[in-house]
Design an enzyme around this catalytic site. Structure first.
Site, PDB file in Angstrom:
ATOM      1  N   HIS A  38       0.837  -1.206   0.000  1.00  0.00           N
ATOM      2  CA  HIS A  38       0.000   0.000   0.000  1.00  0.00           C
ATOM      3  C   HIS A  38       0.876   1.261   0.000  1.00  0.00           C
ATOM      4  O   HIS A  38       0.617   2.208  -0.739  1.00  0.00           O
ATOM      5  CB  HIS A  38      -0.934  -0.016   1.200  1.00  0.00           C
ATOM      6  CG  HIS A  38      -1.655   1.280   1.426  1.00  0.00           C
ATOM      7  ND1 HIS A  38      -2.558   1.803   0.521  1.00  0.00           N
ATOM      8  CD2 HIS A  38      -1.579   2.190   2.435  1.00  0.00           C
ATOM      9  CE1 HIS A  38      -3.013   2.957   0.975  1.00  0.00           C
ATOM     10  NE2 HIS A  38      -2.431   3.221   2.137  1.00  0.00           N
ATOM     11  N   HIS A  62       3.580   7.320   5.104  1.00  0.00           N
ATOM     12  CA  HIS A  62       2.356   7.985   5.561  1.00  0.00           C
ATOM     13  C   HIS A  62       1.544   7.224   6.603  1.00  0.00           C
ATOM     14  O   HIS A  62       0.855   7.840   7.405  1.00  0.00           O
ATOM     15  CB  HIS A  62       1.470   8.393   4.367  1.00  0.00           C
ATOM     16  CG  HIS A  62       0.608   7.287   3.825  1.00  0.00           C
ATOM     17  ND1 HIS A  62       1.057   6.398   2.883  1.00  0.00           N
ATOM     18  CD2 HIS A  62      -0.668   6.929   4.109  1.00  0.00           C
ATOM     19  CE1 HIS A  62       0.078   5.549   2.596  1.00  0.00           C
ATOM     20  NE2 HIS A  62      -0.974   5.846   3.326  1.00  0.00           N
ATOM     21  N   GLU A  66       0.504   6.085  12.457  1.00  0.00           N
ATOM     22  CA  GLU A  66      -0.852   5.680  12.814  1.00  0.00           C
ATOM     23  C   GLU A  66      -0.949   4.166  13.042  1.00  0.00           C
ATOM     24  O   GLU A  66      -1.630   3.722  13.948  1.00  0.00           O
ATOM     25  CB  GLU A  66      -1.812   6.122  11.692  1.00  0.00           C
ATOM     26  CG  GLU A  66      -3.283   5.949  11.983  1.00  0.00           C
ATOM     27  CD  GLU A  66      -3.815   6.921  13.046  1.00  0.00           C
ATOM     28  OE1 GLU A  66      -3.036   7.759  13.540  1.00  0.00           O
ATOM     29  OE2 GLU A  66      -5.009   6.799  13.375  1.00  0.00           O
ATOM     30  N   ASP A  67      -0.248   3.400  12.247  1.00  0.00           N
ATOM     31  CA  ASP A  67      -0.481   1.947  12.246  1.00  0.00           C
ATOM     32  C   ASP A  67       0.661   1.104  12.798  1.00  0.00           C
ATOM     33  O   ASP A  67       0.566  -0.120  12.811  1.00  0.00           O
ATOM     34  CB  ASP A  67      -0.785   1.472  10.807  1.00  0.00           C
ATOM     35  CG  ASP A  67      -2.108   2.031  10.297  1.00  0.00           C
ATOM     36  OD1 ASP A  67      -2.931   2.416  11.145  1.00  0.00           O
ATOM     37  OD2 ASP A  67      -2.305   2.091   9.075  1.00  0.00           O
ATOM     38  N   ASP A 130      -3.094   8.068  -1.664  1.00  0.00           N
ATOM     39  CA  ASP A 130      -3.448   7.030  -0.699  1.00  0.00           C
ATOM     40  C   ASP A 130      -4.865   6.533  -0.964  1.00  0.00           C
ATOM     41  O   ASP A 130      -5.141   5.336  -1.034  1.00  0.00           O
ATOM     42  CB  ASP A 130      -3.312   7.658   0.703  1.00  0.00           C
ATOM     43  CG  ASP A 130      -3.962   6.861   1.809  1.00  0.00           C
ATOM     44  OD1 ASP A 130      -3.567   5.696   1.997  1.00  0.00           O
ATOM     45  OD2 ASP A 130      -4.855   7.403   2.499  1.00  0.00           O
ATOM     46  N   ASP A 251     -18.142  12.850 -28.554  1.00  0.00           N
ATOM     47  CA  ASP A 251     -16.769  12.799 -28.069  1.00  0.00           C
ATOM     48  C   ASP A 251     -16.520  11.600 -27.164  1.00  0.00           C
ATOM     49  O   ASP A 251     -15.649  11.605 -26.322  1.00  0.00           O
ATOM     50  CB  ASP A 251     -16.386  14.104 -27.369  1.00  0.00           C
ATOM     51  CG  ASP A 251     -17.302  14.408 -26.198  1.00  0.00           C
ATOM     52  OD1 ASP A 251     -18.316  13.704 -26.037  1.00  0.00           O
ATOM     53  OD2 ASP A 251     -16.997  15.344 -25.447  1.00  0.00           O
TER      54      ASP A 251
END
Ligand code: MN
Length: 484
Positions: A38, A62, A66-67, A130, A251
């Site tokens: 990820h 990122h 948090e994880d 993300d 189009d």
């Protein structure tokens, strides 16, 4: 778009990767993949947009604070303040959730708040990158979560991508969200598009080949020429405007030609029209007359090789990059008349353009002109200055109230309405009772409990309020009652 590769940039990205890989080791995504996949996809999406190594590194990192057990402090120690600041911004905006409501004003407030909290456009871009990968792997989540995330994507993230002018990510987010939110229509449109594209594929290929030859003969350098098709959600919206009649959409599929210079665009147009008969009234010169959002290209609709109608778009590389990746163009130009003005005038916010805000617009615009230059970390230093030291809180109805840092429920109350300030007795933040001198945090829902009978601004309030507005109202009321 590409940023030049240097050993330092490569080393930074590599060490961010290694750091994230160790931190996430043993963690799995819901899909069963290693978690680092990820982080890698997020970073790849960022690189694809042409951002620099620091933003790519922040993309790799990122989800670390948090994880995992690794803290933001450790990231700062290893990678410095700027990267830590970006990672922290992503963690913060990650906590904003779309609540149950759906009203347009509420959603607009969500988008505003998201931008405000991000504080740096790079944070928004990391978040979009993300979200794109999360949407691509949404199948792995349970159904109820899928719905919420898809709706959030459609109503908050795709409009943000659009506002930043990142057409490519906007289109991909919309199609992915469309699939989960309105599966029946998604399948219907997808079928039509594939069928129509299939029918036109041969003539598109033939046109590409014929045009390539003609342009070569005329000595016009072609950077790229390819067949393209409208993305599904956009096609669905257009079908809805045309009684779902596919024959009215010219189009749906077409050819795009990318050439070096503006002069080449016009020469190419001449070549196209010599080769294929144009449809009357369908030549649009958005180069001389750009769309309000700054979009530039020449569009013409012609009878192709087998008499099939198709649209041909001609543009320079710079115009192309701006349409696909150009950030801020939409925000600054298009939205000026609609959202941008309502942004400033929204609800209780009723502010006029101030010098500060104009600066912010100018800064974005200048920065946008820089796009296309091969500036390495071209986004560096682009902070949303206007939003610095601002916090945003919600009324229970979802209105956003912007306040200076350390503002209290009394500041909030006066900002909503002077009567609410005067009659304030108590306050709740996110449903919990708080004191009147509570320091409001970004994203708090603040509810002011008022007295029906009494106006009772207190002299003590002057000790802790932060806004001039609140101070003025309190003093005036006290004076009127002979208390000051
Ligand atoms: Mn993530």
């Amino acid at each position: 778009m590409r940023v030049e590769k240097t050993p330092q940039r490569e080393a930074l990205i590599r060490s961010a990767y290694e750091f994230a890989e160790i931190a996430h080791r043993g963690q799995k995504r819901k899909s069963g993949e290693e978690y680092i996949q990820h982080s890698l996809h997020t970073a790849m999406n960022i690189a694809h947009l042409g951002l620099g190594s620091k933003t790519i590194a922040a993309g790799l990192l990122h989800d670390v604070p948090e994880d995992t057990s690794v803290t933001l402090k450790e990231i700062e120690k290893t990678f410095g303040h700027e990267i830590a600041f970006l990672v922290d911004g992503v963690t913060k905006v990650g906590k904003i959730r779309l609540r149950g409501e759906k009203e347009e004003f509420y959603l607009e407030n969500m988008r505003k708040m998201f931008l405000a909290m991000a504080a740096d456009i790079r944070v928004v871009i990391i978040k979009l990158a993300d979200r794109l990968h999360n949407m691509e792997t949404l199948d792995a989540l349970p159904e109820n979560k899928r719905e919420r995330i898809a709706r959030e994507t459609m109503e908050v993230f795709a409009p943000l991508a659009n506002r930043l002018g990142i057409g490519d990510i906007k289109a991909r987010l919309e199609d992915l969200a469309f699939k989960y939110l309105d599966h029946k229509n998604y399948e219907y449109v997808k079928d039509i598009a594939e069928k129509e594209f299939g029918l036109r594929k041969k003539s598109l290929e033939k046109t590409v080949e014929e045009l390539r030859k003609e342009l070569l003969k005329e000595n016009i350098q072609v950077i790229e020429i390819y067949g393209r098709t409208k993305h599904f959600y956009r096609l669905f919206q257009k079908l809805q405007r045309h009684e779902m009649d596919i024959d009215k959409i010219y189009d749906l599929a077409g050819i795009r030609v990318i050439v070096p210079e503006v002069a080449d665009c016009y020469e190419t147009l001449g070549v196209v029209h010599r080769k294929y008969h144009p449809l009357v009234g369908r030549i649009k010169d958005y180069i001389s007359l750009p769309k309000p959002n700054g979009y530039q290209s020449i569009h013409t609709t012609v009878f192709g090789p087998d008499g099939k109608i198709m649209e041909i778009q001609i543009r320079t590389q710079k115009m192309h990059d701006e349409a696909e990746f150009g950030i801020a163009a939409h925000w600054v130009y298009t939205e000026k008349s609609k959202d941008w003005m309502s942004f400033l005038k929204f609800g209780k916010m009723n502010r006029k353009f101030s010098g500060e805000e104009l600066n912010w617009v100018k800064q974005l615009r200048e920065w946008q002109t820089d796009l296309g230059k091969d500036d390495t970390e071209f986004m560096e230093g682009l902070k949303i200055e206007f939003f610095k030291n601002h916090i945003f809180a919600f009324t229970p109805r979802g209105d956003v109230i912007d306040l200076p840092e350390d503002a209290t429920p009394i500041d909030f109350a006066y900002k909503v309405h002077s009567e609410i300030g005067h009659r304030a007795m108590g306050a709740k933040a996110d449903g919990k009772m708080v004191t009147l001198d509570y320091k409001i945090r970004n994203g708090n829902v603040i509810e002011i409990i008022t007295s029906k009978e009494h106006k009772n601004p207190s002299r003590d309030w002057l000790k802790f309020v932060h806004t001039t507005l609140a101070k003025t109202h309190i003093k005036r009321a006290l004076k009127k009652d002979g208390l000051l």
